[in-house]
Design a protein around this motif. Structure first.
Motif, PDB file in Angstrom:
ATOM      1  N   UNK A 121       0.851  -1.195   0.000  1.00 24.36           N
ATOM      2  CA  UNK A 121       0.000   0.000   0.000  1.00 24.36           C
ATOM      3  C   UNK A 121       0.880   1.235   0.000  1.00 24.36           C
ATOM      4  N   UNK A 122       0.602   2.154  -0.931  1.00 31.46           N
ATOM      5  CA  UNK A 122       1.303   3.426  -1.019  1.00 31.46           C
ATOM      6  C   UNK A 122       0.309   4.549  -0.772  1.00 31.46           C
ATOM      7  N   UNK A 123       0.821   5.703  -0.338  1.00 35.28           N
ATOM      8  CA  UNK A 123       0.011   6.912  -0.209  1.00 35.28           C
ATOM      9  C   UNK A 123       0.676   8.018  -1.026  1.00 35.28           C
ATOM     10  N   UNK A 124      -0.097   8.616  -1.936  1.00 32.12           N
ATOM     11  CA  UNK A 124       0.460   9.643  -2.814  1.00 32.12           C
ATOM     12  C   UNK A 124       0.545  11.011  -2.176  1.00 32.12           C
ATOM     13  N   UNK A 125      -0.152  11.214  -1.019  1.00 29.46           N
ATOM     14  CA  UNK A 125      -0.215  12.495  -0.299  1.00 29.46           C
ATOM     15  C   UNK A 125      -0.975  13.578  -1.048  1.00 29.46           C
ATOM     16  N   UNK A 126      -1.356  13.312  -2.274  1.00 28.53           N
ATOM     17  CA  UNK A 126      -2.261  14.168  -3.045  1.00 28.53           C
ATOM     18  C   UNK A 126      -2.904  13.275  -4.097  1.00 28.53           C
ATOM     19  N   UNK A 127      -3.991  13.735  -4.685  1.00 29.98           N
ATOM     20  CA  UNK A 127      -4.636  12.953  -5.744  1.00 29.98           C
ATOM     21  C   UNK A 127      -3.710  12.827  -6.941  1.00 29.98           C
TER      22      UNK A 127
END
Length: 341
Positions: free
Chosen positions: A198-204
């Motif tokens: 799982x990754x999080x882009x911190x923005x769309x």
């Protein structure tokens, strides 16, 4: 002059000195009241959105008679904490971010949201997407139809766990779909229970780029957050199976993936994001005055705020019908609250 007279004189001088210091402190406090601070999420903090932020800032300055300062962020949590800690009067944030902030500081209240084409709140929605790279589309079908079953064990990119359309809504959909696994939101934030990673882009934008550069197999992001960077090349907007392509002139971070294409495998309507205000900092009168001005015909007809559809200009809001900003109350966001129950 006796000792008592000197004591009396010293007391008077001390009182005057303290009074002067107090007045100086009040002067500094009142000068800060001349500024309205507005916080922006990472998705609206990019350089390509500067003109739109500035135009909205001008409207707020006109309504309040105060200077507007913009706080740009790289993390959802920073935006929320800034509002919760009374360090800004205004913010533009998603429904989930507003709910989280409201729970911790009751002075935070919704001002307005953008309506749909009808000019009412009836269609005041945008869309949460799950997307995959176009070359991999057949890996996400069963019997010719898209199936969420196929994303198990894939590398997944979300936006932030405080993002409405980039986590909260898709997480709710996935938990419901994989009900036999008894998943929680926490399970979806890490590899193992459902995804291999799982990754999080911190923005769309960041989440979409995670997909397009190959770091993720599937990504969650919203339509309005990337519409300045992509164009529909096949199918109908906001429908599973539709294909989008990154524009050749796309700004960062999409400049790294120009020409790349992705396809939608899931689309879910989401309540529009609000402008919110801290009523303790704005005052009830100031809050109401700003709300009335933002929802006025003057703002609705301002083409710097609601940019005509088809324009090449990057903007926060576009007008294809009767779109405008409309007052909204806290209860309007209850459908998003229900996702956590």
């Amino acid at each position: 002059m006796g000792k008592k007279s000197y004591g009396w004189l010293l007391l008077v001088l001390l009182t005057l000195l303290l009074g002067a210091c107090s007045e100086e402190g009040n002067s500094e406090a009142s000068s800060s009241d001349d500024v309205v601070d507005i916080v922006w999420y990472p998705s609206e903090s990019g350089s390509d959105m500067k003109s739109s932020r500035d135009d909205i800032g001008e409207v707020i300055a006109d309504a309040t008679g105060r200077e507007v300062k913009h706080h740009l962020t790289t993390d959802y949590a920073i935006s929320i904490e800034t509002m919760v800690n009374n360090n800004a009067e205004l913010a533009f944030m998603g429904a989930q971010g507003y709910i989280e902030a409201k729970e911790r500081n009751d002075a935070i209240q919704p001002l307005v949201v953008s309506t749909g084409e009808s000019g009412t709140l009836d269609d005041a929605v945008y869309h949460s997407w799950l997307a995959v790279n176009v070359d991999d589309v057949n890996n996400y079908k069963e019997n010719g139809e898209f199936s969420l079953d196929t994303i198990a064990d894939k590398k997944m990119s979300f936006v932030s766990n405080s993002s409405t359309s980039g986590f909260k809504v898709p997480a709710s959909d996935l938990i419901a779909h994989f009900s036999d696994k008894s998943l929680t939101e926490e399970d979806l934030m890490e590899g193992g229970p459902l995804f291999s990673q799982v990754l999080f882009g911190n923005s769309h934008q960041g989440s979409a780029v995670n997909l397009l550069k190959g770091s993720a197999d599937v990504a969650a992001f919203c339509d309005t957050c990337v519409e300045n960077y992509v164009e529909l090349v096949e199918g109908e907007a906001n429908r599973p199976g539709s294909i989008y392509r990154v524009k050749d002139n796309a700004a960062e971070p999409f400049s790294l993936v120009k020409g790349k294409e992705f396809v939608l495998i899931s689309v879910t309507p989401v309540l529009n994001a609000p402008f919110v205000g801290n009523i303790d900092l704005l005052g009830e009168e100031g809050f109401k005055k700003l709300q009335d001005y933002l929802s006025s015909d003057e703002v609705a007809n301002n083409e710097k705020i609601f940019v005509p559809e088809g324009s090449d200009q990057s903007a926060l809001f576009f007008k294809s019908g009767e779109e405008r900003l409309a007052p909204v109350d806290d209860e309007w966001f209850n459908p998003i609250r229900e996702l956590s129950k």
